[in-house]
Motif scaffolding. Structure first.
Motif, PDB file in Angstrom:
ATOM      1  N   THR A  21      22.977  22.667  26.111  1.00 23.31           N
ATOM      2  CA  THR A  21      24.394  22.657  24.124  1.00 23.31           C
ATOM      3  C   THR A  21      23.799  21.370  23.532  1.00 23.31           C
ATOM      4  OG1 THR A  21      25.802  23.879  25.069  1.00 23.31           O
ATOM      5  CG2 THR A  21      26.334  23.288  23.076  1.00 23.31           C
ATOM      6  N   VAL A  22      23.114  22.054  22.547  1.00 23.92           N
ATOM      7  CA  VAL A  22      22.861  20.738  21.165  1.00 23.92           C
ATOM      8  C   VAL A  22      23.508  21.191  19.601  1.00 23.92           C
ATOM      9  CG1 VAL A  22      21.365  19.986  22.391  1.00 23.92           C
ATOM     10  CG2 VAL A  22      20.871  21.451  20.631  1.00 23.92           C
ATOM     11  N   PRO A  23      24.301  19.754  18.938  1.00 30.43           N
ATOM     12  CA  PRO A  23      24.535  20.758  17.499  1.00 30.43           C
ATOM     13  C   PRO A  23      23.467  21.574  16.982  1.00 30.43           C
ATOM     14  CG  PRO A  23      25.409  17.957  17.949  1.00 30.43           C
ATOM     15  CD  PRO A  23      24.178  18.697  18.510  1.00 30.43           C
ATOM     16  N   THR A  24      23.727  22.758  16.468  1.00 30.30           N
ATOM     17  CA  THR A  24      22.088  23.580  15.977  1.00 30.30           C
ATOM     18  C   THR A  24      23.109  25.263  15.552  1.00 30.30           C
ATOM     19  OG1 THR A  24      20.195  24.701  15.803  1.00 30.30           O
ATOM     20  CG2 THR A  24      21.680  24.608  18.176  1.00 30.30           C
ATOM     21  N   ASP A  67      30.104  23.679  11.271  1.00 30.99           N
ATOM     22  CA  ASP A  67      29.332  22.954  12.651  1.00 30.99           C
ATOM     23  C   ASP A  67      29.307  23.990  13.768  1.00 30.99           C
ATOM     24  OD1 ASP A  67      28.932  21.395  10.480  1.00 30.99           O
ATOM     25  OD2 ASP A  67      29.915  20.351  10.664  1.00 30.99           O
ATOM     26  N   ALA A  88      27.550  24.313  17.711  1.00 27.91           N
ATOM     27  CA  ALA A  88      26.773  23.810  18.629  1.00 27.91           C
ATOM     28  C   ALA A  88      26.197  24.901  19.767  1.00 27.91           C
ATOM     29  CB  ALA A  88      27.229  22.992  19.601  1.00 27.91           C
ATOM     30  N   ASP A 133      21.956  13.632  21.282  1.00 24.68           N
ATOM     31  CA  ASP A 133      22.210  14.599  21.108  1.00 24.68           C
ATOM     32  C   ASP A 133      23.272  15.606  21.557  1.00 24.68           C
ATOM     33  OD1 ASP A 133      22.839  12.628  18.498  1.00 24.68           O
ATOM     34  OD2 ASP A 133      20.186  13.739  17.804  1.00 24.68           O
ATOM     35  N   LYS A 156      25.051  17.691  24.039  1.00 26.98           N
ATOM     36  CA  LYS A 156      26.380  17.989  24.610  1.00 26.98           C
ATOM     37  C   LYS A 156      26.818  18.438  25.560  1.00 26.98           C
ATOM     38  CE  LYS A 156      29.499  18.682  21.592  1.00 26.98           C
ATOM     39  NZ  LYS A 156      30.568  19.972  20.299  1.00 26.98           N
TER      40      LYS A 156
END
Length: 238
Positions: A103-106, A201, A203, A233, A235
């Motif tokens: 899981t990443v910020p996107t 934002d 994720a 980056d 999470k």
């Protein structure tokens, strides 16, 4: 840069990272080794003026200087060995990430056949009239999920293309009755905070297709539907 994936090429990547193959320099003919230095010093002693011999302290100083330089060279060599070993370990760890979900910020990711998108939104303060919009790769709205008022904290959701689960609760969403097709989707979280409607934002989870190991030892994950993301980056590892 080297790319690591789940095929036999991983072995070649590790081989290239071997410090003995990568960092071994050709011996420089102009550099003086220990034997040459000692031979030169003995020659100097044998040919000194017997009426004006060189002071012993000068020889000791030369030996001390040579020992210091040799010690620094060994330290550099040991550090290169350590660095090469560290990068090899990084490559081994990278190979184990291929095929996994992170899981990443996107705001965009790929929904795979039979897969699930895990996502989250961090709310710094309580939010009212929150909703989650999902768009396909053509920009068409495929899902509108009303979530109502939400307290501050992390809001987690799961979406399989048909069912939407938010903080463990199954919610109805405004969209087609049939599950959407696999593909790339963009998620838009909208909430009213401090009297203003704003986008938050998100994720999202994504599959790791391959991992790139840079010359500086940095790992970059190449994620399906997201692209290149630095390992720092991430999470969560799912």
């Amino acid at each position: 840069m080297s790319q690591v994936n789940n095929d036999p090429s991983v072995n070649s990547v590790l081989s290239n990272l071997n410090v003995a193959n990568k960092n071994k320099d050709d011996e420089k003919p102009n550099e003086m080794g220990q034997s040459a230095f000692l031979e030169l010093m003995i020659t100097q002693m044998n040919n000194q003026d017997p009426l004006s011999p060189q002071d012993n302290t000068e020889f000791i100083a030369q030996l001390a200087q040579f020992s210091s330089v040799e010690g620094l060279e060994r330290l550099n060599s040991n550090f290169e060995d350590f660095s090469g070993s560290f990068m090899s370990n990084q490559a081994l760890q990278a190979s184990s990430l291929v095929g996994r979900s992170v899981t990443v910020p996107t705001e965009s990711t790929q929904l795979l056949e039979g897969g699930i998108v895990n996502g989250s939104v961090d709310l710094e303060s309580s939010a009212g009239d929150m909703r989650l919009n999902i768009y396909d790769d053509k920009g068409a709205l495929v899902a509108n999920v009303p979530m109502g008022a939400q307290p501050a904290g992390e809001l987690a959701f799961r979406w399989d293309g048909q069912n939407m689960e938010v903080n463990g609760e199954l919610l109805k969403w405004q969209g087609g009755e049939e599950p959407v097709a696999p593909g790339e989707y963009r998620f838009e979280a909208i909430a009213t905070q401090n009297g203003e409607s704003q986008q938050l934002d998100t994720a999202l989870s994504a599959n790791v297709n391959s991992v790139t190991l840079g010359d500086d030892g940095q790992l970059t994950l190449n994620l399906a539907g997201v692209g290149a993301v630095n390992l720092g980056d991430v999470k969560q590892f799912n």
